[in-house]
Design a protein around this motif. Structure first.
Motif, short mmCIF file in Angstrom:
data_model
loop_
_atom_site.label_atom_id
_atom_site.label_comp_id
_atom_site.label_asym_id
_atom_site.label_seq_id
_atom_site.Cartn_x
_atom_site.Cartn_y
_atom_site.Cartn_z
N LEU A 1 0.84 -1.20 0.00
CA LEU A 1 0.00 0.00 0.00
C LEU A 1 0.87 1.25 0.00
O LEU A 1 2.05 1.22 0.38
CB LEU A 1 -0.88 0.04 1.27
N ASN A 2 0.26 2.35 -0.37
CA ASN A 2 0.86 3.65 -0.15
C ASN A 2 0.50 4.11 1.27
O ASN A 2 -0.65 4.03 1.68
CB ASN A 2 0.35 4.68 -1.16
N GLY A 3 1.53 4.58 2.01
CA GLY A 3 1.34 4.88 3.42
C GLY A 3 0.95 6.31 3.71
O GLY A 3 0.31 6.99 2.90
N ALA A 4 1.32 6.73 4.93
CA ALA A 4 1.04 8.07 5.44
C ALA A 4 -0.46 8.34 5.56
O ALA A 4 -0.96 9.36 5.10
CB ALA A 4 1.70 9.13 4.54
N LYS A 5 -1.17 7.41 6.20
CA LYS A 5 -2.61 7.62 6.41
C LYS A 5 -3.08 6.75 7.56
O LYS A 5 -2.45 5.74 7.92
CB LYS A 5 -3.39 7.27 5.15
N SER A 6 -4.21 7.12 8.13
CA SER A 6 -4.91 6.32 9.13
C SER A 6 -6.32 6.06 8.63
O SER A 6 -6.96 6.98 8.10
CB SER A 6 -4.96 7.03 10.48
N ALA A 7 -6.78 4.82 8.79
CA ALA A 7 -8.12 4.48 8.32
C ALA A 7 -8.55 3.15 8.95
O ALA A 7 -7.77 2.45 9.57
CB ALA A 7 -8.12 4.37 6.78
N ILE A 8 -9.83 2.84 8.75
CA ILE A 8 -10.37 1.57 9.23
C ILE A 8 -10.04 0.46 8.22
O ILE A 8 -10.39 0.56 7.04
CB ILE A 8 -11.89 1.65 9.42
N LEU A 9 -9.35 -0.57 8.70
CA LEU A 9 -9.10 -1.75 7.88
C LEU A 9 -10.22 -2.74 8.19
O LEU A 9 -10.43 -3.12 9.34
CB LEU A 9 -7.74 -2.36 8.22
N LYS A 10 -10.93 -3.17 7.16
CA LYS A 10 -12.05 -4.10 7.36
C LYS A 10 -11.86 -5.33 6.48
O LYS A 10 -11.59 -5.22 5.29
CB LYS A 10 -13.38 -3.43 7.03
#
Length: 610
Positions: A413-422
Motif C-alpha cells: 500500500l501507499n502509506g502516510a494515512k490512518s483508516a479503518i481496515l475491514k
C-alpha cells in the motif's frame, strides 16, 4: 522323525483351519418385537462411542479392554470422510485411519461394533466429516439429491464398503448394524434422499441391519420407514418406547443411539462436567427395561491437528471446539477410568446375563512430568514462506486447494494515512501486520472484522495471517464453510487489490528447517527443542504461559492450544514418545518471546483467564 514332522504339520494346519472357521462364523442379527436377536436369542446392546481417529492406533486395544472392564459389549464409531478422502479421489485407510483394523481389534477383544459410516457425522469434527474439497465443486449441495454430491458420496461409500462390508456379522465379522445418514431430521425431511442413502449402502455391500438415529423433535423427519429408528438424547424409558413404536409399526427393539453422560467444550467457555450421580439412576432404569444404549461418549480422546469443528447459527457466535475431547466421559482423555466409569460399571454389573462377570479394572496408566524443555532452535514464519499465488482479490483456502492450517495474505500500500481496515467475512482468526509489526487481531468468535490502522510514510507491506479454526459441523451453515478471507478487504472506502497468498497447511512439520538461537520478532515463530526420556509414559504439555498455536511431538500434531481456555494443557500419549531422544515443535502466534516448555502430570481443562 519324518512321520512326526508330518503329524505336527497336520495338527498346525487343522488348528489354522479351526481358527479361521472360528473367526469367520456367520451370525444372524435381527429385530425382535422388543429386543435385538443375535442368532435368534435376545441381545441387549450396551455400547460406548469411541472414535479411531481420536485415539492413537497403538492405544486402540487398551481403550477397548477398558470398555470391556466397564461392562460394554459393543463399541460405536463414526467413519470420517475427510480423513479417508482428504483430496478428491485420493483414499487413505492406513495408520490411524485404518478403520478395518480398528473393527478387527474390537472383535479380538470380544466386542461388537455399531458402524456409523454416513458421509455426515457432526461429531464436533471439521465440516461434520465432509472433506473440504466439496466446497470447491460449484453448485454442490451436501445432504441433498444434488447430482455432484451424490456422485462424490457414492464413490466414497463404495471405498468404505470394500473396507468394512465384509466385517458385518452376517459375513463372519462383528459389525452388528450400520447407520444410514446421521440425525437427518435435524436438518431436513426428504425421505427420497434418505432412501437413496439406503440403496447406496446396500450397493456398497452393507446388506445387514440398517438404522437411523434422531433426537426426539426430529425423529419423524429423519426416520426412513422400514429401518429401525434409534433415539438420541432421551433416557426416559416410557418416552423412548413410545417414540420408537410410533415410528416403527408399534414395535421395538428399543435403542438409545446416543446417550449423553456429559458434553463437549469450545474455546473461551468453561469445561463442561456432569456428576455421575445425575446419570446412574437413569442408566439403571434403561438397562432394567431391556433397552439397548450407546453412550456418547464412552471415551472421547483428542481432536488432534486441525480437525475440530465449530458451531454457529443466527443467534449464537462462532464457537470453535477445543482440541481435548475429554468430554467428561467415563474413560478420560488418556484412557483412564474415572469416578463416572466406576459408578456406571456398578450399574452395568447388576444387569449382566447370568453367569457373566466383568474383568478387573486395569490400574491407571503411568504418567510422568518432564523437566523444563528449552526450545533453542527457531525460525520466523515469514522467512519460510512457499511460493506465492497471486490474484487481484483474496483467494479462499478452497481456491488454494488447501484444507486446513493458515494462509498469509500480503499486499503493498501507499502509506502516510490512518483508516479503518475491514476484512469482509473473515474466517476465522486474523493477525494483522504492518511492515512486520503486529497491528492487531480480529477474531470471528467475537464478531470482529475491522480495526483502525496507521500506515507510515512510503510503501507499506500489509500482512494478514488467517487461521482456519474449524469448519461448522452442525446446522444450516454447512453450506457456508469456505475459509480464509472469503470476500474483500477495504481500507477506508478503498478495496485493496493485488494480493499474494502463501499456503501454510503444516501437514508435515518435518519439512521445516530450523536454526539455532532465539529470534527477536513479534511475527509468528516455530520453535524446536529436544528432551531425553529413560522411560515413556503419558504426560501433558503445560501451555498456560504461551499464547496461541500448535504443538508437535516427534512429528505428531497434538492439537491447538489457546490461552483463552478452558484447555491449558495438551495430552501427550506415551505411544508417541521414545526412550531416549524426543523432539518437540511449537508454532506460537502471539507470545513469541516464550521459549520454555514444561510437562505436567495432571491435565488442566477448566481454566479461563480472568
Amino acid at each position: 522323525m519324518k512321520h512326526f514332522k508330518i503329524l505336527i504339520l497336520s495338527v498346525l494346519l487343522l488348528s489354522g483351519l479351526t481358527l479361521k472357521a472360528q473367526t469367520t462364523t456367520k451370525h444372524t442379527f435381527a429385530l425382535g418385537d422388543s429386543t435385538f436377536l443375535l442368532d435368534g436369542k435376545p441381545l441387549q446392546i450396551i455400547s460406548g462411542e469411541m472414535h479411531y481417529t481420536r485415539v492413537p492406533r497403538e492405544a486402540w486395544r487398551q481403550r477397548m479392554k477398558m470398555a470391556k472392564a466397564m461392562g460394554l459389549n459393543t463399541i460405536g464409531t463414526y467413519v470420517f470422510w475427510n480423513v479417508h478422502e482428504p483430496q478428491k479421489g485420493h483414499y487413505d485407510f492406513t495408520g490411524n485411519n485404518d478403520i478395518a483394523a480398528f473393527v478387527k481389534i474390537a472383535q479380538e477383544e470380544g466386542l461388537w461394533v455399531i458402524l456409523r459410516p454416513s458421509p455426515y457425522v457432526c461429531a464436533e469434527w471439521e465440516f461434520g466429516g465432509y472433506p473440504y474439497w466439496l466446497e470447491k465443486e460449484k453448485g454442490l449441495v451436501v445432504r441433498s439429491k444434488e447430482p455432484q454430491y451424490l456422485a462424490a458420496y457414492k464413490k466414497y461409500l463404495m471405498q468404505v464398503g470394500k473396507q468394512l462390508a465384509p466385517l458385518q456379522v452376517n459375513h463372519g465379522g462383528n459389525v452388528l448394524m450400520v447407520q444410514v445418514e446421521n440425525e437427518y431430521g435435524s436438518y431436513s425431511n426428504d425421505k427420497d434422499y434418505l432412501d437413496i442413502n439406503r440403496k447406496m449402502f446396500i450397493e456398497a455391500g452393507f446388506d445387514g441391519l440398517l438404522y437411523t438415529c434422531d433426537p426426539e423433535a426430529a425423529i419423524k423427519d429423519g426416520h426412513l420407514p422400514g429401518l429401525l429408528p434409534g433415539i438420541n438424547g432421551i433416557d426416559n424409558v416410557d418416552k423412548v418406547k413410545k417414540l420408537i413404536k410410533e415410528n416403527h409399526q408399534g414395535k421395538g427393539p428399543f435403542f438409545i443411539a446416543e446417550w449423553y453422560p456429559a458434553w463437549f467444550d469450545w474455546w473461551g467457555t468453561k469445561h463442561h462436567t456432569v456428576p455421575a450421580e445425575k446419570y446412574v439412576s437413569k442408566l439403571d432404569s434403561v438397562l432394567a427395561a431391556g433397552i439397548s444404549i450407546n453412550m456418547y461418549m464412552f471415551h472421547g480422546g483428542t481432536t488432534r491437528a486441525f480437525m475440530n469443528g465449530a458451531n454457529y447459527n443466527d443467534t449464537n457466535p462462532y464457537e470453535p471446539q477445543i482440541s481435548s475431547y475429554d468430554y467428561d466421559a467415563p474413560l478420560d482423555e488418556a484412557g483412564n477410568a474415572t469416578d463416572k466409569f466406576m459408578k456406571f460399571r456398578e450399574v452395568i454389573k447388576k444387569h449382566l446375563p447370568e453367569g457373566q462377570t466383568l474383568p478387573e479394572v486395569p490400574a491407571a496408566k503411568p504418567v510422568i512430568d518432564i523437566p523444563a524443555i528449552e526450545l533453542n532452535q527457531s525460525v520466523n514464519l515469514f522467512n519460510i514462506l512457499p511460493a506465492a499465488k497471486i490474484n487481484s482479490t483474496p483467494l479462499t483456502f478452497e481456491d488454494l486447494n488447501q484444507a486446513y492450517g493458515f494462509v498469509l495474505y500480503r499486499t503493498t500500500l501507499n502509506g502516510a494515512k490512518s483508516a479503518i481496515l475491514k476484512i469482509q467475512d473473515l474466517r476465522d482468526y486474523g493477525i494483522i501486520y504492518i511492515n512486520g509489526k503486529k497491528a492487531g487481531i480480529l477474531d470471528r468468535r467475537l464478531n470482529q472484522d475491522s480495526l483502525m490502522v496507521t500506515l507510515p510514510k512510503g510503501k507499506v507491506t500489509l500482512d494478514i495471517l488467517v487461521e482456519n479454526l474449524g469448519r461448522i459441523n452442525f446446522g444450516p451453515y454447512l453450506l457456508k464453510n469456505t475459509k480464509g478471507i472469503t470476500d474483500k478487504v477495504t481500507l477506508g472506502q478503498t478495496e485493496l487489490k493485488n494480493w499474494q497468498m502463501y499456503s501454510l497447511p503444516f501437514d508435515d512439520i518435518n519439512k521445516v528447517v530450523f536454526k539455532g538461537g532465539k529470534i527477536l520478532s513479534a511475527t509468528p515463530q516455530l520453535k524446536k527443542g529436544s528432551f531425553n526420556l529413560s522411560k515413556v509414559a503419558d504426560t501433558y504439555f503445560d501451555m498456560s504461559k504461551w499464547g496461541k498455536g500448535t504443538v508437535w511431538v516427534n512429528g505428531h500434531n497434538l492439537g491447538r492450544y489457546w490461552n483463552v481456555g478452558p484447555q491449558q494443557t495438551l495430552y501427550v500419549p506415551a505411544e508417541w514418545l521414545i526412550k531416549g531422544h524426543n523432539e518437540v515443535v511449537v508454532l506460537e502466534l502471539i507470545k513469541t518471546e516464550q521459549s520454555t516448555l514444561n510437562a505436567v502430570k495432571i491435565p488442566v481443562l477448566n481454566a479461563i483467564p480472568q
